[in-house]
Design a protein around this motif. Structure first.
Motif, PDB file in Angstrom:
ATOM      1  N   TYR A 210       0.646  -1.047  -0.052  1.00  0.00           N
ATOM      2  CA  TYR A 210      -0.014   0.165   0.088  1.00  0.00           C
ATOM      3  C   TYR A 210       0.770   1.180   0.060  1.00  0.00           C
ATOM      4  CZ  TYR A 210      -4.136  -2.624   0.950  1.00  0.00           C
ATOM      5  OH  TYR A 210      -5.422  -3.383   1.030  1.00  0.00           O
ATOM      6  N   HIS A 213       2.662   1.679  -3.207  1.00  0.00           N
ATOM      7  CA  HIS A 213       1.838   2.208  -4.298  1.00  0.00           C
ATOM      8  C   HIS A 213       1.214   3.561  -4.078  1.00  0.00           C
ATOM      9  CE1 HIS A 213      -1.541   1.551  -6.964  1.00  0.00           C
ATOM     10  NE2 HIS A 213      -2.327   2.112  -5.905  1.00  0.00           N
ATOM     11  N   ASP A 214       1.044   3.876  -2.732  1.00  0.00           N
ATOM     12  CA  ASP A 214       0.580   5.446  -2.571  1.00  0.00           C
ATOM     13  C   ASP A 214       1.778   6.385  -2.950  1.00  0.00           C
ATOM     14  OD1 ASP A 214      -1.694   4.465  -1.693  1.00  0.00           O
ATOM     15  OD2 ASP A 214      -1.535   4.824   0.430  1.00  0.00           O
ATOM     16  N   LEU A 245       0.889  -6.608  -5.132  1.00  0.00           N
ATOM     17  CA  LEU A 245       0.866  -5.570  -5.763  1.00  0.00           C
ATOM     18  C   LEU A 245      -0.215  -5.602  -7.027  1.00  0.00           C
ATOM     19  CD1 LEU A 245       1.714  -2.733  -6.008  1.00  0.00           C
ATOM     20  CD2 LEU A 245       4.029  -3.637  -7.668  1.00  0.00           C
ATOM     21  N   ASN A 248      -3.635  -5.170  -6.026  1.00  0.00           N
ATOM     22  CA  ASN A 248      -3.937  -3.942  -5.914  1.00  0.00           C
ATOM     23  C   ASN A 248      -4.639  -3.306  -7.261  1.00  0.00           C
ATOM     24  OD1 ASN A 248      -3.535  -2.594  -3.397  1.00  0.00           O
ATOM     25  ND2 ASN A 248      -2.267  -1.316  -4.304  1.00  0.00           N
ATOM     26  N   PHE A 249      -3.757  -3.716  -8.515  1.00  0.00           N
ATOM     27  CA  PHE A 249      -4.304  -3.127  -9.735  1.00  0.00           C
ATOM     28  C   PHE A 249      -5.516  -3.822 -10.023  1.00  0.00           C
ATOM     29  CE2 PHE A 249       0.052  -1.564  -9.794  1.00  0.00           C
ATOM     30  CZ  PHE A 249      -0.095  -0.251 -10.687  1.00  0.00           C
ATOM     31  N   GLN A 289      -8.355   5.579  -6.010  1.00  0.00           N
ATOM     32  CA  GLN A 289      -7.388   5.531  -6.894  1.00  0.00           C
ATOM     33  C   GLN A 289      -7.260   5.126  -8.306  1.00  0.00           C
ATOM     34  OE1 GLN A 289      -4.538   3.100  -4.488  1.00  0.00           O
ATOM     35  NE2 GLN A 289      -3.787   4.820  -3.390  1.00  0.00           N
ATOM     36  N   LEU A 327       8.411  -0.881 -11.701  1.00  0.00           N
ATOM     37  CA  LEU A 327       7.393   0.026 -11.096  1.00  0.00           C
ATOM     38  C   LEU A 327       7.349   1.495 -11.679  1.00  0.00           C
ATOM     39  CD1 LEU A 327       7.726  -1.008  -7.288  1.00  0.00           C
ATOM     40  CD2 LEU A 327       6.185  -1.725  -8.916  1.00  0.00           C
ATOM     41  N   TYR A 331       3.990   2.963 -13.192  1.00  0.00           N
ATOM     42  CA  TYR A 331       3.480   4.136 -12.702  1.00  0.00           C
ATOM     43  C   TYR A 331       3.610   5.434 -13.431  1.00  0.00           C
ATOM     44  CZ  TYR A 331       2.221   1.468  -8.509  1.00  0.00           C
ATOM     45  OH  TYR A 331       1.634   0.680  -7.489  1.00  0.00           O
TER      46      TYR A 331
END
Length: 334
Positions: A210, A213-214, A245, A248-249, A289, A327, A331
């Motif tokens: 988290y 990611h944030d 991860l 999350n997506f 998000q 990453l 991102y």
């Protein structure tokens, strides 16, 4: 009924012969079971407590159920880690139990793995004549209130925001939350601050996911890099990091699809929880998000993470050197 209702009734002497605990949240279920057993207060458990597991011979269970208590107020029979009441369990494996000649003081406690099928005759029987305790995952607000209350029992004060942080770092696991609060109680006096939580608690891998990611979403690449370096210095090949991860997506992709379909926020959150098996806090995060990520970009991220996970397991890539670059690609590149 909720576990708290069952405990209150038992405390007030309203004890039923049959108590069934079922639901998807195993941590809530185990805590409810421990609390209920504590308040049933079995005297001389070596004589008045029988414990069975999985799928025992019903005749043996019934023999225990029908046995009078010895030098104690009640006899308690427990059947735990069982799936006999699930929808997948063939036949009616519990039919004999409701016809047992049980003494009025005895209690039969069943701890079902997962949900109980409410169509089964014995479940209907317990719902009508006993206590059917549904152990669903706590909502965000309930979990925060639980942490605040637990801290208060340890003579500590904690804000709702910091309680949410503890919930997140424990990934909603009640046993982890209890352990971390017990640890904080040893080192804190008065208030539990954000600094205390950062310094003394153990962060779950999900919490680190988290946080990374944030940071990446907010464009704080240097801070994310430092946390990744710290994480990889402790474990050069953290099993499950890429999976978490990727989850999350996936949650964000479901949220994006619901958002594009003009679902309401509440309907979207419910759909994310149902489709991905996540908890309310994570679903709300995903909804918030996903606004920055169009669906094709989310699918691309999921595919790239899956490929790296496969390559890492094959030894083709090394997370310590290749993870951060991936990453940045996911991102920072549209």
């Amino acid at each position: 009924m909720k576990a708290s209702e069952a405990v209150t009734q038992i405390k007030n002497g309203q004890i039923k012969n049959y108590i069934l605990l079922a639901g998807e949240d195993e941590a809530v279920k185990q805590q409810a079971f421990s609390t209920i057993m504590k308040h049933l207060n079995v005297e001389m458990p070596e004589l008045n407590l029988s414990v069975f597991e999985q799928r025992p011979d019903p005749k043996e269970v019934i023999r225990s159920i029908e046995t009078l208590p010895f030098m104690g107020e009640r006899r308690v029979v427990v059947l735990k880690n069982t799936d006999v009441l699930s929808a997948a369990a063939g036949g009616d494996l519990t039919a004999p139990y409701e016809h047992a000649n049980m003494p009025a003081s005895n209690v039969f406690v069943i701890v079902q793995q997962g949900k109980a099928d409410k169509r089964k005759a014995f479940v209907k029987f317990v719902m009508k004549n006993g206590m059917f305790v549904e152990c669903a995952a706590m909502k965000d607000s309930e979990l925060v209130s639980y942490i605040v209350k637990l801290a208060k029992q340890k003579n500590l004060l904690i804000s709702a925001k910091n309680a949410q942080t503890i919930s997140t770092l424990a990934d909603g696991d009640l046993s982890v939350i209890q352990n971390e609060l017990a640890k904080l109680a040893c080192v804190c006096r008065g208030d539990i601050t954000a600094q205390d939580i950062e310094k003394y608690t153990i962060k779950s891998m999900q919490y680190n996911v988290y946080k990374i990611h944030d940071m990446m979403v907010a464009g704080h690449a240097k801070e994310a890099y430092a946390l990744i370096e710290k994480m990889l210095s402790e474990d050069a090949n953290p099993i499950g990091f890429l999976t978490l991860l990727s989850n999350n997506f996936r949650q964000m992709l479901v949220a994006r699809a619901c958002r594009d379909a003009k679902f309401s926020d509440s309907k979207t959150i419910s759909h994310i929880m149902e489709a991905t098996g996540t908890w309310e806090f994570a679903a709300k995060r995903a909804l918030s998000q996903c606004k920055s990520f169009p669906a094709p970009r989310l699918r691309r991220a999921i595919n790239k993470l899956a490929q790296m996970d496969f390559d890492a397991k094959q030894g083709v890539v090394i997370l310590k050197t290749d993870l951060y670059a991936l990453l940045v690609d996911i991102y920072m590149n549209s």
